[in-house]
Design an enzyme around this catalytic site. Sequence first.
Site, PDB file in Angstrom:
ATOM      1  N   CYS A  40       0.855  -1.199   0.000  1.00 10.92           N
ATOM      2  CA  CYS A  40       0.000   0.000   0.000  1.00 10.92           C
ATOM      3  C   CYS A  40       0.884   1.240   0.000  1.00 10.92           C
ATOM      4  CB  CYS A  40      -0.885  -0.053   1.252  1.00 10.92           C
ATOM      5  SG  CYS A  40      -1.850   1.436   1.575  1.00 10.92           S
ATOM      6  N   HIS A  41       0.321   2.343  -0.454  1.00 16.11           N
ATOM      7  CA  HIS A  41       1.112   3.581  -0.454  1.00 16.11           C
ATOM      8  C   HIS A  41       1.560   3.950   0.963  1.00 16.11           C
ATOM      9  CE1 HIS A  41       2.223   7.132  -3.021  1.00 16.11           C
ATOM     10  NE2 HIS A  41       2.648   7.461  -1.814  1.00 16.11           N
ATOM     11  N   THR A  42       0.808   3.547   1.964  1.00 21.53           N
ATOM     12  CA  THR A  42       1.194   3.880   3.346  1.00 21.53           C
ATOM     13  C   THR A  42       2.505   3.192   3.728  1.00 21.53           C
ATOM     14  OG1 THR A  42      -1.145   4.128   3.858  1.00 21.53           O
ATOM     15  CG2 THR A  42       0.353   3.989   5.726  1.00 21.53           C
ATOM     16  N   HIS A  62       0.922  -4.268   5.800  1.00 24.59           N
ATOM     17  CA  HIS A  62      -0.321  -4.264   6.599  1.00 24.59           C
ATOM     18  C   HIS A  62      -1.527  -4.668   5.751  1.00 24.59           C
ATOM     19  CE1 HIS A  62      -0.174  -0.370   4.604  1.00 24.59           C
ATOM     20  NE2 HIS A  62      -1.495  -0.329   4.699  1.00 24.59           N
ATOM     21  N   GLU A  63      -1.283  -5.333   4.603  1.00 25.59           N
ATOM     22  CA  GLU A  63      -2.383  -5.669   3.686  1.00 25.59           C
ATOM     23  C   GLU A  63      -2.265  -7.162   3.333  1.00 25.59           C
ATOM     24  OE1 GLU A  63      -4.155  -2.675   0.473  1.00 25.59           O
ATOM     25  OE2 GLU A  63      -2.547  -3.853  -0.413  1.00 25.59           O
ATOM     26  N   CYS A  92     -11.565  -4.821  19.830  1.00 23.52           N
ATOM     27  CA  CYS A  92     -11.565  -5.576  21.098  1.00 23.52           C
ATOM     28  C   CYS A  92     -12.969  -5.850  21.605  1.00 23.52           C
ATOM     29  CB  CYS A  92     -10.753  -4.841  22.165  1.00 23.52           C
ATOM     30  SG  CYS A  92     -11.585  -3.394  22.877  1.00 23.52           S
ATOM     31  N   CYS A  95     -13.566  -1.749  24.585  1.00 25.03           N
ATOM     32  CA  CYS A  95     -13.079  -0.411  24.938  1.00 25.03           C
ATOM     33  C   CYS A  95     -14.191   0.616  24.669  1.00 25.03           C
ATOM     34  CB  CYS A  95     -11.804  -0.062  24.172  1.00 25.03           C
ATOM     35  SG  CYS A  95     -12.056   0.371  22.431  1.00 25.03           S
ATOM     36  N   CYS A  98     -14.933   0.939  20.941  1.00 24.36           N
ATOM     37  CA  CYS A  98     -15.697  -0.182  20.370  1.00 24.36           C
ATOM     38  C   CYS A  98     -17.153  -0.138  20.829  1.00 24.36           C
ATOM     39  CB  CYS A  98     -15.071  -1.514  20.781  1.00 24.36           C
ATOM     40  SG  CYS A  98     -13.595  -1.950  19.828  1.00 24.36           S
ATOM     41  N   CYS A 106     -10.865   1.251  17.469  1.00 22.49           N
ATOM     42  CA  CYS A 106     -10.550   0.582  18.738  1.00 22.49           C
ATOM     43  C   CYS A 106      -9.197   1.085  19.256  1.00 22.49           C
ATOM     44  CB  CYS A 106     -10.488  -0.931  18.514  1.00 22.49           C
ATOM     45  SG  CYS A 106      -9.916  -1.851  19.958  1.00 22.49           S
ATOM     46  N   ARG A 110      -3.740   0.413  20.488  1.00 23.46           N
ATOM     47  CA  ARG A 110      -3.257   1.462  19.581  1.00 23.46           C
ATOM     48  C   ARG A 110      -1.953   2.109  20.054  1.00 23.46           C
ATOM     49  NH1 ARG A 110      -1.086   4.006  16.713  1.00 23.46           N
ATOM     50  NH2 ARG A 110      -1.721   5.374  15.001  1.00 23.46           N
ATOM     51  N   CYS A 169      -6.496  -3.764   3.581  1.00 26.31           N
ATOM     52  CA  CYS A 169      -6.402  -2.303   3.624  1.00 26.31           C
ATOM     53  C   CYS A 169      -7.140  -1.643   2.457  1.00 26.31           C
ATOM     54  CB  CYS A 169      -4.966  -1.793   3.689  1.00 26.31           C
ATOM     55  SG  CYS A 169      -4.928   0.013   3.808  1.00 26.31           S
ATOM     56  N   ARG A 364      -2.047  -2.331  -7.481  1.00 28.07           N
ATOM     57  CA  ARG A 364      -1.501  -3.095  -6.363  1.00 28.07           C
ATOM     58  C   ARG A 364      -0.576  -4.180  -6.887  1.00 28.07           C
ATOM     59  NH1 ARG A 364      -2.535   0.408  -3.082  1.00 28.07           N
ATOM     60  NH2 ARG A 364      -3.604   0.051  -1.093  1.00 28.07           N
TER      61      ARG A 364
HETATM   62  N1  LIG Z   1      -7.148   6.434   5.724  1.00 32.21           N
HETATM   63  C1  LIG Z   1      -6.867   5.168   5.487  1.00 32.21           C
HETATM   64  O1  LIG Z   1      -7.379   4.268   6.163  1.00 32.21           O
HETATM   65  C2  LIG Z   1      -5.953   4.802   4.364  1.00 32.21           C
HETATM   66  C3  LIG Z   1      -5.855   3.476   3.936  1.00 32.21           C
HETATM   67  C4  LIG Z   1      -5.023   3.182   2.859  1.00 32.21           C
HETATM   68  C5  LIG Z   1      -4.291   4.173   2.233  1.00 32.21           C
HETATM   69  N2  LIG Z   1      -4.397   5.444   2.686  1.00 32.21           N
HETATM   70  C6  LIG Z   1      -3.687   6.549   2.006  1.00 32.21           C
HETATM   71  O2  LIG Z   1      -4.410   6.809   0.811  1.00 32.21           O
HETATM   72  C7  LIG Z   1      -3.544   7.406  -0.148  1.00 32.21           C
HETATM   73  C8  LIG Z   1      -3.646   6.654  -1.472  1.00 32.21           C
HETATM   74  O3  LIG Z   1      -3.118   5.351  -1.336  1.00 32.21           O
HETATM   75  P1  LIG Z   1      -2.945   4.423  -2.643  1.00 32.21           P
HETATM   76  O4  LIG Z   1      -2.376   3.137  -2.158  1.00 32.21           O
HETATM   77  O5  LIG Z   1      -4.181   4.450  -3.444  1.00 32.21           O
HETATM   78  O6  LIG Z   1      -1.809   5.262  -3.420  1.00 32.21           O
HETATM   79  P2  LIG Z   1      -1.407   5.242  -4.962  1.00 32.21           P
HETATM   80  O7  LIG Z   1      -0.010   5.745  -5.021  1.00 32.21           O
HETATM   81  O8  LIG Z   1      -1.699   3.907  -5.536  1.00 32.21           O
HETATM   82  O9  LIG Z   1      -2.404   6.287  -5.648  1.00 32.21           O
HETATM   83  C9  LIG Z   1      -2.297   7.666  -5.512  1.00 32.21           C
HETATM   84  C10 LIG Z   1      -2.810   8.300  -6.812  1.00 32.21           C
HETATM   85  O10 LIG Z   1      -2.818   9.725  -6.638  1.00 32.21           O
HETATM   86  C11 LIG Z   1      -2.405  10.314  -7.876  1.00 32.21           C
HETATM   87  N3  LIG Z   1      -1.921  11.678  -7.588  1.00 32.21           N
HETATM   88  C12 LIG Z   1      -0.752  12.033  -6.985  1.00 32.21           C
HETATM   89  N4  LIG Z   1      -0.704  13.363  -6.872  1.00 32.21           N
HETATM   90  C13 LIG Z   1      -1.841  13.866  -7.419  1.00 32.21           C
HETATM   91  C14 LIG Z   1      -2.360  15.182  -7.573  1.00 32.21           C
HETATM   92  N5  LIG Z   1      -1.695  16.252  -7.130  1.00 32.21           N
HETATM   93  N6  LIG Z   1      -3.577  15.328  -8.153  1.00 32.21           N
HETATM   94  C15 LIG Z   1      -4.267  14.235  -8.590  1.00 32.21           C
HETATM   95  N7  LIG Z   1      -3.807  12.960  -8.472  1.00 32.21           N
HETATM   96  C16 LIG Z   1      -2.613  12.788  -7.878  1.00 32.21           C
HETATM   97  C17 LIG Z   1      -1.332   9.376  -8.391  1.00 32.21           C
HETATM   98  O11 LIG Z   1      -1.118   9.542  -9.789  1.00 32.21           O
HETATM   99  C18 LIG Z   1      -1.951   8.022  -8.042  1.00 32.21           C
HETATM  100  O12 LIG Z   1      -2.748   7.520  -9.098  1.00 32.21           O
HETATM  101  C19 LIG Z   1      -2.152   7.379   0.498  1.00 32.21           C
HETATM  102  O13 LIG Z   1      -1.924   8.627   1.126  1.00 32.21           O
HETATM  103  C20 LIG Z   1      -2.281   6.295   1.542  1.00 32.21           C
HETATM  104  O14 LIG Z   1      -1.329   6.452   2.575  1.00 32.21           O
HETATM  105  C21 LIG Z   1      -5.201   5.777   3.733  1.00 32.21           C
HETATM  106  N1  LIG Z   2       1.063   7.281  11.546  1.00 35.18           N
HETATM  107  C1  LIG Z   2       0.537   8.419  10.814  1.00 35.18           C
HETATM  108  C2  LIG Z   2      -0.875   8.251  10.379  1.00 35.18           C
HETATM  109  C3  LIG Z   2      -1.040   7.067   9.463  1.00 35.18           C
HETATM  110  C4  LIG Z   2      -2.514   6.840   9.233  1.00 35.18           C
HETATM  111  O1  LIG Z   2      -3.303   7.785   9.160  1.00 35.18           O
HETATM  112  N2  LIG Z   2      -2.894   5.594   9.108  1.00 35.18           N
HETATM  113  C5  LIG Z   2      -4.265   5.238   8.767  1.00 35.18           C
HETATM  114  C6  LIG Z   2      -4.218   3.968   8.025  1.00 35.18           C
HETATM  115  S1  LIG Z   2      -3.345   4.105   6.506  1.00 35.18           S
HETATM  116  C7  LIG Z   2      -3.454   2.530   5.917  1.00 35.18           C
HETATM  117  O2  LIG Z   2      -2.890   2.463   4.700  1.00 35.18           O
HETATM  118  C8  LIG Z   2      -5.105   4.974  10.014  1.00 35.18           C
HETATM  119  O3  LIG Z   2      -5.861   4.028  10.131  1.00 35.18           O
HETATM  120  N3  LIG Z   2      -5.031   5.824  10.943  1.00 35.18           N
HETATM  121  C9  LIG Z   2      -5.718   5.659  12.188  1.00 35.18           C
HETATM  122  C10 LIG Z   2      -4.781   5.186  13.248  1.00 35.18           C
HETATM  123  O4  LIG Z   2      -3.588   5.020  12.934  1.00 35.18           O
HETATM  124  O5  LIG Z   2      -5.212   4.975  14.378  1.00 35.18           O
HETATM  125  C11 LIG Z   2       0.708   9.707  11.612  1.00 35.18           C
HETATM  126  O6  LIG Z   2       1.217   9.632  12.748  1.00 35.18           O
HETATM  127  O7  LIG Z   2       0.359  10.767  11.071  1.00 35.18           O
HETATM  128 ZN   LIG Z   3      -2.834   0.709   3.552  1.00 34.03          ZN
HETATM  129 ZN   LIG Z   4     -11.814  -1.697  21.306  1.00 38.21          ZN
END
Ligand SMILES: NC(=O)c1ccc[n+]([C@@H]2O[C@H](COP(=O)([O-])OP(=O)(O)OC[C@H]3O[C@@H](n4cnc5c(N)ncnc54)[C@H](O)[C@@H]3O)[C@@H](O)[C@H]2O)c1
Ligand SMILES: N[C@@H](CCC(=O)N[C@@H](CSCO)C(=O)NCC(=O)O)C(=O)O
Ligand SMILES: [Zn+2]
Ligand SMILES: [Zn+2]
Length: 370
Positions: A40-42, A62-63, A92, A95, A98, A106, A110, A169, A364
């Site tokens: 994943c991008h993360t 994490h995926e 859990c 908590c 939850c 949860c 964490r 993920c 992916r």
């Molecule tokens: N909140 C969550 O639970 C959670 C879960 C998973 C991933 N994420 C986050 O989501 C984001 C995307 O993850 P991903 O795996 O899909 O990444 P990815 O790299 O596969 O996709 C990102 C896309 O954004 C595009 N992009 C980059 N800059 C841009 C811009 N300025 N304008 C328009 N498009 C642009 C890229 O071309 C690409 O297609 C990451 O920041 C990741 O950390 C968050």
């Molecule tokens: N550690 C970072 C934040 C990272 C983050 O926001 N993680 C997401 C999942 S990304 C999965 O690809 C998330 O679930 N956040 C909630 C949590 O972590 O509890 C920071 O410190 O900024």
């Molecule tokens: Zn992820």
């Molecule tokens: Zn919990």
Amino acid sequence: MKSRAAVAFAAGQPLQVVEIDVEPPRAGEVLVRITHTGVCHTDAFTLSGEDPEGLFPVVLGHEGAGVVVEVGEGVTSLQPGDHVIPLYTAECRECKFCLSGKTNLCQKVRATQGRGLMPDGTSRLSYQGRMLHHYMGTSTFSEYTVVPEISLAKIHPEAPHEKVCLLGCGVTTGIGAVHNTAKVKPGDTVAVFGLGGIGLAVIQGARQARAGRVIGIDTNPGKFELARQMGATDVVNPRDHARPIQDVIVEMTDGGVDFSFECIGNVDVMRSALECCHKGWGESVIIGVAGAGQEIRTRPFQLVTGRVWRGSAFGGVKGRTQLPGMVEQAMRGEIELDPFVTHTLPLERINEAFELMHAGESIRTVIHFD
Ligand SMILES: NC(=O)c1ccc[n+]([C@@H]2O[C@H](COP(=O)([O-])OP(=O)(O)OC[C@H]3O[C@@H](n4cnc5c(N)ncnc54)[C@H](O)[C@@H]3O)[C@@H](O)[C@H]2O)c1
Ligand SMILES: N[C@@H](CCC(=O)N[C@@H](CSCO)C(=O)NCC(=O)O)C(=O)O
Ligand SMILES: [Zn+2]
Ligand SMILES: [Zn+2]
């Protein structure tokens, strides 16, 4: 025991595939053999050094999906042979979070998870006698990993791991954000910023919700064909326009969208995503993860006039309760996973997965351990 693993020894350096040591599971813990993991991008974000919680050396990932090998003392919900998806958002069921009925976040493990440790404050992973950090409570870039019982979803034993690992993920995050966070309804207009794994999963969720127009936005036009196939009705490249992208979307949609999703992690795009929402009711969901020190900005007037900013982690999904059902939806074809898997590689070539992601060539890459 010994385990093949891709270790991140320092920020900004390629992973090294080495043989690490994995200690047996302690009370409340489970030893899992990971069969497949997405990248994943993360993972790339943390490896880059931009993650405020980033710790090194670490086993990222994490995926994943895998099989239970051994359970620690007191573990009752799982036994050896069970098929599982590790959860970076534990559940859990006791908590405050939850029990609130308001969130999937949860908090039981964490704090230690954020310090790269198991709930008792120690690590089960080491290399040549040196402690390795766990990552997001999952560390799926190791063939064997130890995970808290409450951080494992037990899934259908016949689920294809090489696909359902993505429900650990990316796909769950995008689909869940549409249904659980935004609650998109039939006919709603949706804008999706970033058409990687997360953005495409948002598009799939929007199609499931029978949204009306679904506008995909990306600076890489190579992402448009798949976005259209998955349900985008329009695609827009901000680089084709001299005006701010929010102005373009507002004009295209007679005043703005009902929902927008930021799936990049770029704080300037987060602003655009909010400001392309319709006055009075439009809601923007931040999914992308931004680096240390980054902050979002807009004129407060944007919120005064009815736009709403939200965030979503793991799509608001409670992993142990809801993920098994999503795996079965995928097995019935109600969640499509095939289009996300653009590349498959053995663990030894995991660095290529990061290169493909950074080159914008993959959605992916699924890593296999056999
Ligand atoms: N909140 C969550 O639970 C959670 C879960 C998973 C991933 N994420 C986050 O989501 C984001 C995307 O993850 P991903 O795996 O899909 O990444 P990815 O790299 O596969 O996709 C990102 C896309 O954004 C595009 N992009 C980059 N800059 C841009 C811009 N300025 N304008 C328009 N498009 C642009 C890229 O071309 C690409 O297609 C990451 O920041 C990741 O950390 C968050
Ligand atoms: N550690 C970072 C934040 C990272 C983050 O926001 N993680 C997401 C999942 S990304 C999965 O690809 C998330 O679930 N956040 C909630 C949590 O972590 O509890 C920071 O410190 O900024
Ligand atoms: Zn992820
Ligand atoms: Zn919990």
